[in-house]
Design a protein around this motif. Sequence first.
Motif, PDB file in Angstrom:
ATOM      1  N   ARG A 124       9.257  -9.681  60.189  1.00 24.25           N
ATOM      2  CA  ARG A 124      10.182 -10.099  58.511  1.00 24.25           C
ATOM      3  C   ARG A 124      11.507  -8.787  58.692  1.00 24.25           C
ATOM      4  NH1 ARG A 124       9.479 -12.840  53.102  1.00 24.25           N
ATOM      5  NH2 ARG A 124      11.155 -11.569  51.991  1.00 24.25           N
TER       6      ARG A 124
ATOM      7  N   CYS B 259      10.221 -16.203  58.894  1.00 20.01           N
ATOM      8  CA  CYS B 259       9.403 -15.141  59.035  1.00 20.01           C
ATOM      9  C   CYS B 259       8.059 -15.432  57.583  1.00 20.01           C
ATOM     10  CB  CYS B 259      10.384 -14.452  58.057  1.00 20.01           C
ATOM     11  SG  CYS B 259      10.626 -14.471  56.639  1.00 20.01           S
TER      12      CYS B 259
ATOM     13  N   PRO C 196      15.086  -2.231  65.049  1.00 16.22           N
ATOM     14  CA  PRO C 196      15.688  -4.272  64.421  1.00 16.22           C
ATOM     15  C   PRO C 196      15.939  -4.491  63.082  1.00 16.22           C
ATOM     16  CG  PRO C 196      12.733  -3.262  64.272  1.00 16.22           C
ATOM     17  CD  PRO C 196      14.238  -2.150  64.700  1.00 16.22           C
TER      18      PRO C 196
ATOM     19  N   THR D  16      26.753 -14.090  62.310  1.00 15.60           N
ATOM     20  CA  THR D  16      26.152 -15.346  61.176  1.00 15.60           C
ATOM     21  C   THR D  16      26.668 -14.630  59.813  1.00 15.60           C
ATOM     22  OG1 THR D  16      24.476 -13.237  60.521  1.00 15.60           O
ATOM     23  CG2 THR D  16      23.830 -14.750  62.474  1.00 15.60           C
TER      24      THR D  16
ATOM     25  N   ARG E 231      23.888  -9.078  54.964  1.00 15.14           N
ATOM     26  CA  ARG E 231      22.046  -8.395  54.864  1.00 15.14           C
ATOM     27  C   ARG E 231      21.183  -8.971  56.198  1.00 15.14           C
ATOM     28  NH1 ARG E 231      24.188 -13.412  52.339  1.00 15.14           N
ATOM     29  NH2 ARG E 231      23.017 -14.935  51.945  1.00 15.14           N
TER      30      ARG E 231
ATOM     31  N   MET F 206      17.951 -11.798  63.764  1.00 14.59           N
ATOM     32  CA  MET F 206      19.278 -12.311  64.165  1.00 14.59           C
ATOM     33  C   MET F 206      18.648 -12.049  66.010  1.00 14.59           C
ATOM     34  SD  MET F 206      23.107 -10.431  63.051  1.00 14.59           S
ATOM     35  CE  MET F 206      23.959 -11.156  64.728  1.00 14.59           C
TER      36      MET F 206
ATOM     37  N   ALA G 231      15.188 -12.761  66.912  1.00 17.66           N
ATOM     38  CA  ALA G 231      14.570 -13.683  66.989  1.00 17.66           C
ATOM     39  C   ALA G 231      15.214 -14.808  67.047  1.00 17.66           C
ATOM     40  CB  ALA G 231      13.537 -13.162  65.944  1.00 17.66           C
ATOM     41  N   ASN G 232      16.178 -14.936  66.670  1.00 14.84           N
ATOM     42  CA  ASN G 232      16.831 -16.858  65.549  1.00 14.84           C
ATOM     43  C   ASN G 232      17.535 -17.078  67.235  1.00 14.84           C
ATOM     44  OD1 ASN G 232      14.335 -16.998  63.661  1.00 14.84           O
ATOM     45  ND2 ASN G 232      16.476 -16.934  62.293  1.00 14.84           N
TER      46      ASN G 232
ATOM     47  N   VAL H 284      10.499  -6.941  67.981  1.00 16.79           N
ATOM     48  CA  VAL H 284      10.977  -6.250  69.012  1.00 16.79           C
ATOM     49  C   VAL H 284      10.736  -5.129  67.907  1.00 16.79           C
ATOM     50  CG1 VAL H 284      12.945  -6.067  68.487  1.00 16.79           C
ATOM     51  CG2 VAL H 284      12.503  -7.815  69.456  1.00 16.79           C
TER      52      VAL H 284
ATOM     53  N   LEU I  77      26.141 -23.167  52.647  1.00 13.58           N
ATOM     54  CA  LEU I  77      25.640 -23.491  52.232  1.00 13.58           C
ATOM     55  C   LEU I  77      25.073 -23.503  51.053  1.00 13.58           C
ATOM     56  CD1 LEU I  77      22.718 -22.987  55.377  1.00 13.58           C
ATOM     57  CD2 LEU I  77      22.233 -23.540  53.372  1.00 13.58           C
TER      58      LEU I  77
ATOM     59  N   GLU J 121      21.446 -22.294  65.998  1.00 12.10           N
ATOM     60  CA  GLU J 121      21.236 -21.425  65.804  1.00 12.10           C
ATOM     61  C   GLU J 121      20.520 -21.096  63.920  1.00 12.10           C
ATOM     62  OE1 GLU J 121      25.835 -20.149  63.521  1.00 12.10           O
ATOM     63  OE2 GLU J 121      25.253 -21.603  62.072  1.00 12.10           O
ATOM     64  N   HIS J 122      19.578 -22.068  64.058  1.00  4.29           N
ATOM     65  CA  HIS J 122      18.911 -21.195  63.054  1.00  4.29           C
ATOM     66  C   HIS J 122      16.684 -21.311  62.933  1.00  4.29           C
ATOM     67  CE1 HIS J 122      21.510 -23.209  59.440  1.00  4.29           C
ATOM     68  NE2 HIS J 122      22.127 -21.822  59.696  1.00  4.29           N
TER      69      HIS J 122
HETATM   70  C1  FAD Z   1      23.240 -19.016  53.782  1.00  4.16           C
HETATM   71  C2  FAD Z   1      23.136 -18.932  55.052  1.00  4.16           C
HETATM   72  C3  FAD Z   1      23.740 -19.011  56.136  1.00  4.16           C
HETATM   73  C4  FAD Z   1      23.418 -18.640  57.176  1.00  4.16           C
HETATM   74  N1  FAD Z   1      24.315 -18.765  58.294  1.00  4.16           N
HETATM   75  C5  FAD Z   1      24.241 -18.317  59.353  1.00  4.16           C
HETATM   76  C6  FAD Z   1      24.543 -18.245  60.638  1.00  4.16           C
HETATM   77  O1  FAD Z   1      26.624 -18.345  60.566  1.00  4.16           O
HETATM   78  N2  FAD Z   1      24.083 -18.186  61.685  1.00  4.16           N
HETATM   79  C7  FAD Z   1      22.846 -18.178  62.341  1.00  4.16           C
HETATM   80  O2  FAD Z   1      22.664 -17.722  63.251  1.00  4.16           O
HETATM   81  N3  FAD Z   1      22.469 -17.890  61.631  1.00  4.16           N
HETATM   82  C8  FAD Z   1      22.719 -18.102  59.626  1.00  4.16           C
HETATM   83  N4  FAD Z   1      21.779 -17.901  59.227  1.00  4.16           N
HETATM   84  C9  FAD Z   1      19.791 -17.901  59.349  1.00  4.16           C
HETATM   85  C10 FAD Z   1      20.108 -16.074  59.189  1.00  4.16           C
HETATM   86  O3  FAD Z   1      20.627 -15.610  57.607  1.00  4.16           O
HETATM   87  C11 FAD Z   1      20.151 -15.326  61.014  1.00  4.16           C
HETATM   88  O4  FAD Z   1      18.657 -16.530  61.504  1.00  4.16           O
HETATM   89  C12 FAD Z   1      19.369 -14.250  60.174  1.00  4.16           C
HETATM   90  O5  FAD Z   1      19.596 -13.181  61.710  1.00  4.16           O
HETATM   91  C13 FAD Z   1      17.865 -14.163  60.312  1.00  4.16           C
HETATM   92  O6  FAD Z   1      18.234 -13.135  60.456  1.00  4.16           O
HETATM   93  P1  FAD Z   1      17.261 -12.109  59.024  1.00  4.16           P
HETATM   94  O7  FAD Z   1      16.408 -10.168  58.869  1.00  4.16           O
HETATM   95  O8  FAD Z   1      17.557 -12.624  57.456  1.00  4.16           O
HETATM   96  O9  FAD Z   1      15.609 -12.415  59.272  1.00  4.16           O
HETATM   97  P2  FAD Z   1      13.992 -13.454  58.623  1.00  4.16           P
HETATM   98  O10 FAD Z   1      14.534 -14.475  58.128  1.00  4.16           O
HETATM   99  O11 FAD Z   1      13.316 -12.024  58.133  1.00  4.16           O
HETATM  100  O12 FAD Z   1      13.407 -13.482  60.743  1.00  4.16           O
HETATM  101  C14 FAD Z   1      13.751 -14.849  61.265  1.00  4.16           C
HETATM  102  C15 FAD Z   1      13.033 -15.110  62.363  1.00  4.16           C
HETATM  103  O13 FAD Z   1      13.017 -13.313  62.975  1.00  4.16           O
HETATM  104  C16 FAD Z   1      11.257 -12.612  63.127  1.00  4.16           C
HETATM  105  N5  FAD Z   1      11.820 -11.187  63.576  1.00  4.16           N
HETATM  106  C17 FAD Z   1      12.661 -10.722  62.225  1.00  4.16           C
HETATM  107  N6  FAD Z   1      12.064  -8.960  62.371  1.00  4.16           N
HETATM  108  C18 FAD Z   1      11.828  -9.502  64.144  1.00  4.16           C
HETATM  109  C19 FAD Z   1      11.801  -8.071  64.593  1.00  4.16           C
HETATM  110  N7  FAD Z   1      11.503  -7.027  64.719  1.00  4.16           N
HETATM  111  N8  FAD Z   1      10.784  -9.140  66.106  1.00  4.16           N
HETATM  112  C20 FAD Z   1      10.462 -10.148  66.730  1.00  4.16           C
HETATM  113  N9  FAD Z   1      10.727 -10.804  65.215  1.00  4.16           N
HETATM  114  C21 FAD Z   1      11.028 -10.840  64.093  1.00  4.16           C
HETATM  115  C22 FAD Z   1      11.083 -13.833  62.212  1.00  4.16           C
HETATM  116  O14 FAD Z   1       9.715 -13.840  62.684  1.00  4.16           O
HETATM  117  C23 FAD Z   1      11.482 -14.982  62.165  1.00  4.16           C
HETATM  118  O15 FAD Z   1      10.768 -15.589  63.157  1.00  4.16           O
HETATM  119  C24 FAD Z   1      22.152 -18.601  57.474  1.00  4.16           C
HETATM  120  C25 FAD Z   1      21.447 -18.258  56.921  1.00  4.16           C
HETATM  121  C26 FAD Z   1      21.844 -18.465  55.634  1.00  4.16           C
HETATM  122  C27 FAD Z   1      20.567 -18.223  54.526  1.00  4.16           C
END
Ligand code: FAD
Length: 912
Positions: A65, A75, A105, A127, A132, A138, A140-141, A238, A354, A443-444
């Motif tokens: 996470r 997550c 990470p 993103t 945050r 990023m 992983a997604n 990662v 969003l 992308e999500h």
């Molecule tokens: C309002 C809003 C706007 C958004 N806009 C975009 C956008 O413009 N572009 C976009 O791509 N996404 C967007 N997103 C989706 C999201 O913000 C991105 O995918 C972001 O990169 C997720 O990062 P996070 O740290 O919050 O990951 P998390 O939500 O904590 O985790 C996401 C995934 O990554 C995995 N993960 C986390 N850390 C690791 C690690 N160290 N090793 C392996 N796996 C791991 C988790 O298990 C989970 O599967 C948006 C989301 C919201 C709510």
Amino acid sequence: MELENELKQHVDGEIRFDEISCHVYSVDASIYEIKPIGIVLPRTKEALITAVTIANRHRIPVIARGAATGITGGCLGHGLIIDTSKYLNRILEINIEKGYAICEPGVVQDDLNAAVAAYGLRLGPDTSTGNRATLGGMLANNAAGAHSLLFGQMADHVEEIELILAGGDVLHLSSIAPNSGSLFSGLNKLKERYQDVIAEQMPVLPRRVSGYNLDALLENPINPCRLICGSEGTLGIVSKMRVKLSRIPHIAGLCLLFGDDPIKMMQSVPEMLSYHPISIEMIDRTILDQARNSPLYSQKLSWLPEISQAVFSVEFTDSIKMQEFQQHFQNYHPTILSDPTEIKDFWEIRKAGLGLLLSRRSYTRAIAFLEDVSVPPAHLASFMQKFQTYFKEAGVYGHVGSGCMHVRPFINIQSNEEMKTAENMMVKLTELLREYGGVLSGEHGDGLVRSWLNRKLYGETLYQAFIDLKNLFDPDHLMNPGKIVEGTPFAQDLRTGPNTAIHEIPTFLDFSREGGLALAADLCNGNGACRKKEGIMCPSFQATDDEYDSTRARAQLLRDIIHGELPPASLAQKGLIDVLDLCLECKGCKKECPSQVDMAKMKAEVLFQYQEKNGASIRSHLFASMDNLLHYASLFPWIYRAVQKLGINSWFGIAKQRSLPSLSNNRFSKIEIQQPTLEKSVVLFNDTYCEFHTPNIGLSAVQVLNALGYHVIIPPYLCCGRPAFSKGFLKHARHKAEALIKVLLPYAEAKIPIIGLEPSCLFMIKDDYQSLVTTQASIEIVAKSCITFDAFVARHEFSDFKPSKDTLLVHTHCHQKALEGTTATLEALQKIPGSVVHKIEAGCCGMAGSFGYEREHVDISMKIGNLHLFPTIRNSEEKTLICANGFSCRTQVMDGTSRQSLHLAEILARYL
Ligand SMILES: Cc1cc2nc3c(=O)[nH]c(=O)nc-3n(C[C@H](O)[C@H](O)[C@H](O)COP(=O)(O)OP(=O)(O)OC[C@H]3O[C@@H](n4cnc5c(N)ncnc54)[C@H](O)[C@@H]3O)c2cc1C
Ligand code: SF4
Ligand code: SF4
């Protein structure tokens, strides 16, 4: 228990298995909620490896996470959550010459960008959640952003990965150097088996996240980094990555196109692309209307004409091309934005799209389930034409230039029928996507919401290839199971769904504007904006970096209590009090949370209900009755001063480091004030601070107001009830509020402005009274007449201040920042000719009324002050004047920097 003990013994990090933490970690920005078994926040990479190894021994799934901004439930899971965001967030190396950075990470995208911006560099993918979202999430997604036309996805930027496998083995993967090891022979076998079907059937799209990036197997040599990107933590965790840094492009401007038929506009996308823009984005009418109604965003829409069904923003690095484009698309009323502030405002709205969609106070919501479709841009219009027949009402926005659309139909999440329709819609959509060579996610990611459709989307053979890949990395399926392959049913584990029992807990405050307390808490959609590190929201998270101290955690716990997930269905729970403990009631969330979650109000209600049942501490009683205490202190000042001198206050839980504020020799209401005869009148609301501590501020205000041409009426002193309100003594606060309204009403009815000096007291009347006071009609009249001293001065043409050469630094009280902003204060100070006025970019000062006085809060209070406020003041010249209207802010500035600050009224009076 055994797992917990073992982790506690061997892992260098925080281990949390308590009920409350598990509830806090059960949500992200998706529609799902799953309580984990426990949470580990490792301090080092070694700790991360140990935690994974121990979990593996216990056959417990491990879920990585980051900031949990993911929209898919990626997550979440019933296993051990590894939160890398609090400690594993170091940038380990930056190499400007070679253009790369090595990061842990938990590094936040914007933090990396800030570290390299001075060299003209940044991470390519951007993103919307960049302030945050972590690089781990990023990666992983396989995140992208508005500029994928230029930068592609995360997979195009990751050069090396250190990956922890389920058993604790560490892999070093590279896209730029040779790889070896047994895993690679497995990958080669997979390649041999599936290369033809991958080449034939894997959709080729500008953006694709659904499934695994099997086409990485076709690269020569195999690119393992591309394979891990987008794998959602299902192959390994990662622990380190090397990312490429890209040049920050020079932006010539945005050309905005407005139209009434978005599909028709989409037909022109291929033609638009021929002008080589670096982004083409779209926002629809539903989101624009929501932005118009938002206190935060409504002021940023100067570029928006009254009626338009959609806006397309087309961004250029080349101004000649932009002009040619503008000429060509005259039908769409093109407007060029080249002013950086306007461009920034536009992007803020686009990025907030969003969150804005989700701010409706209703269970019929724009939920995320088919919100991330991706199709070839040339077919976008035809695809969308068919797709839009699936739903009646939706919010639509997205990256039209790369064929990735965020579509959020409004669904009643409490209706079985509507949720079933949503599920059917997904099945139909998957078929439609196959027809168009598109995928469900651009992308999500897949997460909980879409993984169940991957077999249908990709067909049996490719799906089997996904399973084989998973088996190669994670044979026991312990790494984030149920994501990408073997997905769980759509309607399982919904956060709020048809089967959710909603307990409407009776409240003292009026929550009808929010649709009741249950909806007020459920407004939090989990997008995690409360984890950002700038602005007003949320000071406690900004100081601790801990999910537990975010607005989201507080809203989540409230929701779980109301939904009966954390019985009893009562707000009088110790766990809730604990999670709310560091909420400073600063109102930052009310302004900056895209859904306008108002945690300050909910905290007051919770404190009230808790104290009704369990009683309150002596300290809370003392703070809540501060006005009465000060009244007696003014009768026997020697007792107050003795308490102050001997530091007896610490007996009541007040921090030793803090001294009680000085008592003035004269109460403001007892001072005879001589005023010139003037025609117009204003009322000066005499708050508790002015009355007992700083009557000089009241006198300065009278001087300034007289100079502006007003006779000042000072009504009898009455406390507004703020201290009682913020301590949860709501009956007491209501009593005071009603008494004060009675006094102020005749002035308001006579249309005499009521001016407030202390922001927290004035906004108590303007804002909090609306849910506290039963006499709604009177409060509306009074609230309308109330105005801050700052706004009142700012709206006057007055040029008689003496010139100055002073530099002024302005710190605005958090309530004022949240509800009015800083502009009026700056404008009032700019009336002093020659003065140089700067705003301090900080949120709450950390004192927040009595919060910073409390023994257990003093350290965090100072930490919050030290985030931005204290360093800015310390770095200013000694002779710089500091303007702070809040009494607690001035105390905090003195305690944190030993510098005196002044109220705006005092500063202005100096120049009369
Ligand atoms: C309002 C809003 C706007 C958004 N806009 C975009 C956008 O413009 N572009 C976009 O791509 N996404 C967007 N997103 C989706 C999201 O913000 C991105 O995918 C972001 O990169 C997720 O990062 P996070 O740290 O919050 O990951 P998390 O939500 O904590 O985790 C996401 C995934 O990554 C995995 N993960 C986390 N850390 C690791 C690690 N160290 N090793 C392996 N796996 C791991 C988790 O298990 C989970 O599967 C948006 C989301 C919201 C709510
Ligand atoms: S409180 Fe607001 S900002 Fe925080 S996660 Fe919830 S909706 Fe997002
Ligand atoms: S009121 Fe302030 S401290 Fe409390 S949750 Fe909202 S932003 Fe955070």
